[in-house]
Enzyme design. Structure first.
Site, short mmCIF file in Angstrom:
data_model
loop_
_atom_site.label_atom_id
_atom_site.label_comp_id
_atom_site.label_asym_id
_atom_site.label_seq_id
_atom_site.Cartn_x
_atom_site.Cartn_y
_atom_site.Cartn_z
N LYS A 1 -10.41 -26.45 -15.05
CA LYS A 1 -9.40 -27.23 -14.34
C LYS A 1 -9.13 -26.75 -12.91
O LYS A 1 -8.82 -27.54 -12.03
CB LYS A 1 -8.07 -27.24 -15.11
CG LYS A 1 -8.13 -27.85 -16.49
CD LYS A 1 -7.97 -29.34 -16.44
CE LYS A 1 -7.76 -30.03 -17.78
NZ LYS A 1 -8.15 -29.37 -19.00
N GLU B 1 0.77 -33.99 -15.33
CA GLU B 1 0.93 -33.89 -16.77
C GLU B 1 0.02 -32.77 -17.28
O GLU B 1 -0.90 -32.35 -16.59
CB GLU B 1 0.49 -35.21 -17.42
CG GLU B 1 -1.03 -35.38 -17.62
CD GLU B 1 -1.84 -35.47 -16.33
OE1 GLU B 1 -1.24 -35.73 -15.25
OE2 GLU B 1 -3.06 -35.24 -16.37
N SER C 1 -16.01 -25.28 -21.62
CA SER C 1 -14.99 -25.66 -20.63
C SER C 1 -13.85 -24.66 -20.50
O SER C 1 -13.22 -24.60 -19.44
CB SER C 1 -14.44 -27.05 -20.96
OG SER C 1 -13.99 -27.11 -22.29
C1 LIG Z 1 -8.33 -30.02 -20.27
C2 LIG Z 1 -9.44 -29.45 -21.02
C3 LIG Z 1 -10.44 -30.25 -21.57
C4 LIG Z 1 -10.41 -31.75 -21.53
O1 LIG Z 1 -10.39 -32.33 -20.29
P1 LIG Z 1 -11.64 -33.08 -19.67
O2 LIG Z 1 -11.07 -33.76 -18.50
O3 LIG Z 1 -12.16 -34.01 -20.72
O4 LIG Z 1 -12.63 -32.03 -19.34
C5 LIG Z 1 -11.50 -29.65 -22.18
N1 LIG Z 1 -11.57 -28.30 -22.30
C6 LIG Z 1 -10.61 -27.49 -21.81
C7 LIG Z 1 -10.75 -26.03 -21.98
C8 LIG Z 1 -9.52 -28.03 -21.15
O5 LIG Z 1 -8.59 -27.22 -20.67
#
Ligand SMILES: *Cc1c(COP(=O)(O)O)cnc(C)c1O
Length: 405
Positions: free
Chosen positions: A95, A117, A384
């Site tokens: 993020k 949000e 992610s």
């Molecule tokens: C916010 C988040 C997601 C989901 O958001 P996307 O916009 O679909 O990437 C996925 N993995 C993590 C670790 C997150 O913090």
């Protein structure tokens, strides 16, 4: 030379095919037009590009590495599994890649405050971090249910100086947090900008957030060649709104030999309200200011959604994902709660990496895919985020396998 996919998508009105666009109340048209114009200016500004490069390298800790998951590969017995380590990006998820850039944009527009949000709290933490670094105020809207579940991130946001506003209507999760943040933004649009947390929302956010996240894919493309002589055969990423997936996919869209899998959460089952598999079960519809594929209830309203991953339980999806699926460039994978938790523990115990529950959905699908492929094939998972925020919730609800104490 022909223009690239990224240069030609979306079109100037923010459409990817029929998806995307901007469906907003007239009062927000000016603020969003200002954001679009500021982004066009910044995108071509050497000073902005330098500043972003600087913070990515010297503050966020980029590039994040690609790790070969040797033990997990042997366990699955098929294709080689690699991980792009967004868990090692500062604040523990992808993020921050777009938050740092969005806050630079807010400053460029002369705003004093950023509003957003958050679902699992990752976007809130990233934005609060960027706001602290650049000296802006930060207001975060979060569903009451998520506030209880994601306690450590709530505390982190408070420590970082953000104001937390609970969303108390409906299911009290991510969709309600977006409703609440939009409502709060309207009267504050002069001094604040709304920093959307994914490749969703009205134009220009799906494009802008994708562009800011595309660093993941461009790094990965170069780094993967240090491991293998070729591009990855398969790329796997979880999809909530779809920013981490678009981040890694965007550098590979024109490499047609690379299969791109977006993984959706099947939650507890295939009934409405038990999952958040939007691309699999949804249909066309406008929500939160953009046209995309949406999960609907019997009245055509956004359906209740559920996933153990608080960051991926959203009843719509980024318009570019809807488009890429429709033209057959991407495929959809599915993992449910149980598979995600099993993958959470497997990656922890075999690789020493505790993944976020959201990312664990991608790992779970990649494990199934790996087992079905020969050993000379490769899979690159976009990991992610890290799972520190989820550990209490997981161990309280799912016993640790092979626990030794
Ligand atoms: C916010 C988040 C997601 C989901 O958001 P996307 O916009 O679909 O990437 C996925 N993995 C993590 C670790 C997150 O913090």
């Amino acid at each position: 030379m022909a223009k690239s996919y990224l240069e030609t998508h979306p079109d100037e009105n923010g459409f990817f095919g029929k998806y995307g666009g901007s469906f907003i109340p007239p009062i927000l048209e000016k603020p969003f037009a200002d954001i679009t114009q500021a982004y066009q200016e910044l995108k071509n500004s050497p000073a902005f590009i330098e500043e972003l490069k600087y913070v990515r390298k010297h503050y966020q800790g980029r590039p994040t590495p690609i790790s070969f998951a040797k033990n997990l590969t042997e366990y699955c017995g098929g294709a080689k599994i690699y991980l792009k380590r967004e868990d090692l990006n500062h604040t523990g998820a992808h993020k921050l890649n777009h938050c740092m850039a969005e806050v630079i944009l807010a400053k460029y527009l002369g705003k004093k405050k950023v509003i957003a949000e958050t679902g699992a709290g990752q976007h809130g933490v990233a934005l609060a971090t960027a706001a602290a670094y650049f000296g802006l105020e930060c207001e975060i809207h979060m569903g009451e249910v998520d506030i209880a579940k994601e306690h450590p991130n709530v505390v982190r946001m408070k420590i970082l100086g953000a104001k937390i506003i609970p969303a108390t209507h409906g299911l009290k999760t991510l969709k309600e947090a977006v409703d609440s943040a939009f409502e709060s933004y309207v009267p504050q649009a002069d001094e604040a900008i709304y920093c959307i947390g994914s490749v969703v929302g009205p134009h220009p956010f799906p494009m802008m957030v994708r562009d800011f996240q595309s660093i993941i894919g461009f790094e990965a493309k170069e780094q993967f060649l240090e491991h293998e002589a070729n591009l990855p055969d398969n790329i796997v990423a979880c999809v909530g709104g779809g920013s981490n997936a678009m981040g890694i996919f965007s550098a590979f869209i024109e490499d047609e030999a690379v299969n791109l899998y977006g993984v959706e959460p099947m939650g507890r089952g295939d009934k409405i309200g038990e999952h958040a598999a939007t691309l699999t079960y949804g249909s066309e519809g406008v929500m939160h200011g953009f046209n995309s594929i949406m999960l609907k209830d019997e009245n055509g309203e956004p359906a209740p959604v559920y996933s153990i991953g608080s960051g991926i339980d959203y009843p719509s999806v980024g318009p570019e994902h809807a488009y890429l699926k429709e033209i057959g460039r991407t495929k959809v994978g599915l993992s449910n709660d149980e598979e995600a938790v099993a993958a959470f523990y497997k990656l922890s115990q075999l690789e020493g990496i505790i993944p976020a529950l959201e990312s664990a959905h991608a790992v779970a699908f990649a494990m199934k895919l790996a087992a079905s492929l020969p050993k000379d094939k490769t899979i690159l998972i976009n990991l992610s985020g890290r799972g520190d925020k989820d550990i209490d919730f997981v161990v309280e609800n799912y016993p640790i396998p092979n626990a030794k104490f």
